[in-house]
Design an enzyme around this catalytic site. Structure first.
Site, PDB file in Angstrom:
ATOM      1  N   PRO A   2     165.291  43.398  16.377  1.00 11.55           N
ATOM      2  CG  PRO A   2     166.036  42.866  18.235  1.00 11.55           C
ATOM      3  CD  PRO A   2     166.754  42.157  17.168  1.00 11.55           C
ATOM      4  CD  GLU A   3     164.322  47.031  11.736  1.00 15.87           C
ATOM      5  OE1 GLU A   3     165.640  47.941  11.424  1.00 15.87           O
ATOM      6  OE2 GLU A   3     164.464  45.948  11.101  1.00 15.87           O
TER       7      GLU A   3
END
Ligand SMILES: [Zn+2]
Length: 270
Positions: A2-3
């Protein structure tokens, strides 16, 4: 992994279900994730009202009067708000029960995520040395220009340094540099003020766009309402080494910077 846009999408999805609710119980199905879960989580959180759900870099903070639960999704973490009766599966490590009859469930197959405690009025060590938020006014071309003078690191490595600016991961660094027309291997100290202004603007545009689209969909991440993002279709260089540049047609080159794969166009980026 996840960014920042996925974490912000998660925060925005969770907040309306959590803010103003009271925590009724904590279930820890294991004592640790990436690090041990501190005893304050089970001792301090029950009976507390959730005052805010915030994001700093890729950390989420669930604020209560005595302190905040500090969460990181790691490589494969996922947070969902579910009915308390939802059957528990193998990698569901933590439930935070709230007075709506639901639980905030933290699922993390690879356990690179974390659940830590930040006492009220203090800043956790993990958050202490972070650079500004990329979407804040503190982050702009003048800031990047001033900080980069004398630095010989490649500009892409500089941009991905969390002490410079938080949350610009490999995808967003590669795409921002393409949009700004800057070669990723150029020395950070040799990029002009004007080009840094373009780069900062590109970072903001790309991250803001990704947030509105629900973040990228990489591997197994889903936003809380399970709606996948669509950003992947808009990628110009990330993951496209050997393919044609969408702007000029030249074959995209590949190199490794800071041990990360980097695709770029040697005609569009100088
Ligand atoms: Zn090109």
């Amino acid at each position: 992994m996840p960014e920042l846009p996925e974490v912000e999408t998660t925060r925005a999805g969770l907040a309306p279900h959590l803010i103003g609710r009271r925590i009724t119980g904590i279930t820890l199905r294991r004592p640790d994730l990436r690090w041990p879960i501190p005893e304050e989580i089970a001792e301090q959180l029950p009976t507390q009202k959730i005052l805010a759900v915030r994001r700093r870099a890729k950390y989420l903070l669930i604020d209560t009067a005595p302190g905040s639960a500090l969460l990181h999704l790691g490589m494969s973490g996922m947070l969902r708000v579910l009915p308390a009766s939802t059957p528990v599966e193998a990698h569901d490590h933590v439930d935070i029960a709230i007075d709506s009859g639901r639980v905030l469930r933290f699922t993390d197959p690879r356990r690179f995520g974390c659940l830590l405690w930040q006492p009220a009025g203090q800043t956790h060590d993990l958050l202490r040395d972070l650079g500004p938020e990329p979407l804040s006014d503190d982050f702009d071309g003048d800031y990047l220009f001033a900080l980069s003078r004398g630095r010989r690191a490649p500009v892409k490595t500089f941009l991905m340094d969390q002490a410079v600016v938080v949350g610009v991961g490999n995808i967003y660094a590669a795409e921002s540099l393409f949009r700004a027309g800057i070669a990723p291997n150029r020395d950070a100290g040799k990029v002009s003020r004007e080009r840094y202004a373009r780069l900062a603007a590109s970072v903001k545009q790309i991250l803001a766009f990704a947030i509105t689209r629900g973040g990228t969909t990489l591997r197994d991440f889903l936003s809380p309402d399970s709606a996948p993002g669509y950003f992947e279709q808009e990628l110009f260089v990330y993951g496209r080494e050997g393919e044609a540049c969408k702007t000029c047609g030249r074959t995209l080159r590949g190199l490794r910077l800071g041990n990360r794969a980097t695709a770029w166009c040697s005609r569009c980026q100088r």
